[in-house]
Motif scaffolding. Structure first.
Motif, mmCIF file in Angstrom:
data_model
loop_
_atom_site.group_PDB
_atom_site.id
_atom_site.type_symbol
_atom_site.label_atom_id
_atom_site.label_comp_id
_atom_site.label_asym_id
_atom_site.label_seq_id
_atom_site.Cartn_x
_atom_site.Cartn_y
_atom_site.Cartn_z
ATOM 1 N N LYS A 2 0.846 -1.189 0.000
ATOM 2 C CA LYS A 2 0.000 0.000 0.000
ATOM 3 C C LYS A 2 0.885 1.245 0.000
ATOM 4 O O LYS A 2 1.959 1.254 0.588
ATOM 5 C CB LYS A 2 -0.897 0.044 1.234
ATOM 6 N N SER A 3 0.391 2.293 -0.651
ATOM 7 C CA SER A 3 1.131 3.552 -0.678
ATOM 8 C C SER A 3 0.277 4.667 -0.094
ATOM 9 O O SER A 3 -0.929 4.737 -0.334
ATOM 10 C CB SER A 3 1.548 3.893 -2.107
ATOM 11 N N TYR A 4 0.925 5.509 0.684
ATOM 12 C CA TYR A 4 0.236 6.592 1.380
ATOM 13 C C TYR A 4 0.988 7.902 1.182
ATOM 14 O O TYR A 4 2.214 7.910 1.167
ATOM 15 C CB TYR A 4 0.184 6.316 2.886
ATOM 16 N N ILE A 5 0.232 8.984 1.073
ATOM 17 C CA ILE A 5 0.815 10.313 1.133
ATOM 18 C C ILE A 5 0.275 10.953 2.406
ATOM 19 O O ILE A 5 -0.937 10.936 2.647
ATOM 20 C CB ILE A 5 0.519 11.160 -0.120
ATOM 21 N N VAL A 6 1.178 11.419 3.235
ATOM 22 C CA VAL A 6 0.795 12.068 4.490
ATOM 23 C C VAL A 6 1.161 13.541 4.348
ATOM 24 O O VAL A 6 2.334 13.889 4.199
ATOM 25 C CB VAL A 6 1.518 11.443 5.701
ATOM 26 N N ILE A 7 0.137 14.387 4.377
ATOM 27 C CA ILE A 7 0.332 15.823 4.214
ATOM 28 C C ILE A 7 0.125 16.486 5.570
ATOM 29 O O ILE A 7 -0.964 16.420 6.135
ATOM 30 C CB ILE A 7 -0.645 16.391 3.172
ATOM 31 N N ALA A 29 5.899 11.584 2.850
ATOM 32 C CA ALA A 29 5.550 12.554 3.884
ATOM 33 C C ALA A 29 5.848 13.953 3.361
ATOM 34 O O ALA A 29 6.899 14.185 2.770
ATOM 35 C CB ALA A 29 6.351 12.282 5.153
ATOM 36 N N MET A 30 4.908 14.875 3.595
ATOM 37 C CA MET A 30 5.060 16.214 3.040
ATOM 38 C C MET A 30 4.613 17.271 4.040
ATOM 39 O O MET A 30 3.613 17.098 4.740
ATOM 40 C CB MET A 30 4.201 16.328 1.782
ATOM 41 N N VAL A 37 10.139 18.070 7.915
ATOM 42 C CA VAL A 37 10.446 17.095 6.861
ATOM 43 C C VAL A 37 11.773 16.418 7.153
ATOM 44 O O VAL A 37 11.893 15.194 7.052
ATOM 45 C CB VAL A 37 10.450 17.777 5.473
ATOM 46 N N ASN A 38 12.772 17.176 7.543
ATOM 47 C CA ASN A 38 14.082 16.606 7.857
ATOM 48 C C ASN A 38 14.021 15.638 9.033
ATOM 49 O O ASN A 38 14.719 14.623 9.042
ATOM 50 C CB ASN A 38 15.099 17.710 8.145
ATOM 51 N N GLN A 39 13.196 15.931 10.021
ATOM 52 C CA GLN A 39 13.091 15.062 11.199
ATOM 53 C C GLN A 39 12.540 13.677 10.851
ATOM 54 O O GLN A 39 12.888 12.692 11.487
ATOM 55 C CB GLN A 39 12.192 15.711 12.247
ATOM 56 N N VAL A 40 11.686 13.593 9.846
ATOM 57 C CA VAL A 40 11.053 12.314 9.517
ATOM 58 C C VAL A 40 11.667 11.644 8.283
ATOM 59 O O VAL A 40 11.369 10.498 7.992
ATOM 60 C CB VAL A 40 9.522 12.516 9.337
ATOM 61 N N SER A 41 12.575 12.317 7.607
ATOM 62 C CA SER A 41 13.068 11.834 6.312
ATOM 63 C C SER A 41 13.709 10.450 6.351
ATOM 64 O O SER A 41 13.629 9.711 5.371
ATOM 65 C CB SER A 41 14.044 12.846 5.703
ATOM 66 N N ASN A 42 14.316 10.070 7.457
ATOM 67 C CA ASN A 42 14.945 8.748 7.550
ATOM 68 C C ASN A 42 13.987 7.655 8.002
ATOM 69 O O ASN A 42 14.384 6.502 8.120
ATOM 70 C CB ASN A 42 16.134 8.802 8.507
ATOM 71 N N GLU A 43 12.735 8.034 8.241
ATOM 72 C CA GLU A 43 11.765 7.074 8.770
ATOM 73 C C GLU A 43 10.585 6.859 7.835
ATOM 74 O O GLU A 43 9.584 6.259 8.230
ATOM 75 C CB GLU A 43 11.272 7.551 10.130
ATOM 76 N N VAL A 44 10.687 7.338 6.594
ATOM 77 C CA VAL A 44 9.647 7.154 5.579
ATOM 78 C C VAL A 44 10.320 6.871 4.243
ATOM 79 O O VAL A 44 11.536 7.011 4.114
ATOM 80 C CB VAL A 44 8.724 8.393 5.464
ATOM 81 N N THR A 45 9.540 6.498 3.255
ATOM 82 C CA THR A 45 10.099 6.208 1.937
ATOM 83 C C THR A 45 10.628 7.466 1.266
ATOM 84 O O THR A 45 11.737 7.494 0.740
ATOM 85 C CB THR A 45 9.030 5.554 1.043
ATOM 86 N N HIS A 46 9.801 8.521 1.263
ATOM 87 C CA HIS A 46 10.160 9.807 0.674
ATOM 88 C C HIS A 46 9.639 10.920 1.577
ATOM 89 O O HIS A 46 8.563 10.786 2.150
ATOM 90 C CB HIS A 46 9.545 9.990 -0.715
ATOM 91 N N ALA A 47 10.373 12.007 1.647
ATOM 92 C CA ALA A 47 9.936 13.175 2.418
ATOM 93 C C ALA A 47 10.228 14.416 1.587
ATOM 94 O O ALA A 47 11.340 14.569 1.076
ATOM 95 C CB ALA A 47 10.655 13.237 3.756
ATOM 96 N N VAL A 48 9.225 15.275 1.441
ATOM 97 C CA VAL A 48 9.389 16.463 0.611
ATOM 98 C C VAL A 48 8.828 17.696 1.311
ATOM 99 O O VAL A 48 7.880 17.603 2.093
ATOM 100 C CB VAL A 48 8.715 16.315 -0.764
ATOM 101 N N VAL A 49 9.432 18.822 0.986
ATOM 102 C CA VAL A 49 8.938 20.108 1.450
ATOM 103 C C VAL A 49 8.005 20.632 0.366
ATOM 104 O O VAL A 49 8.381 20.689 -0.811
ATOM 105 C CB VAL A 49 10.090 21.110 1.676
#
Length: 72
Positions: A2-7, A29-30, A37-49
């Motif tokens: 499953k794929s999720y986008i978390v805004i 995660a966005m 974004v930096n705080q979660v970037s290592n704990e999700v597939t992708h993190a973007v601003v």
């Protein structure tokens, strides 16, 4: 998978993103706040601003292709 986008990466959004990823999901995660974004970037597939209210940003991320969107 499953794929999720978390805004929105406040306390709730961050925890949802982390838990989904821990359970083997693909997570984008966005947030508009680069620090969050930096705080979660290592704990999700992708993190973007980015601005989750900007339709062009959502189109560029192909937000419609995710199985589920979580607006936090």
């Amino acid at each position: 998978m499953k794929s999720y986008i978390v805004i929105g990466l406040g306390r709730f959004g961050t925890e949802v993103a982390r838990q989904l990823f821990k359970h083997g999901c693909e997570v984008l995660a966005m947030d508009s706040n680069a620090d969050l974004v930096n705080q979660v970037s290592n704990e999700v597939t992708h993190a973007v601003v980015g601005d989750g209210q900007d339709k062009d940003v959502l189109r560029a991320l192909d937000a419609g292709s995710f199985d589920c969107a979580i607006i936090a």
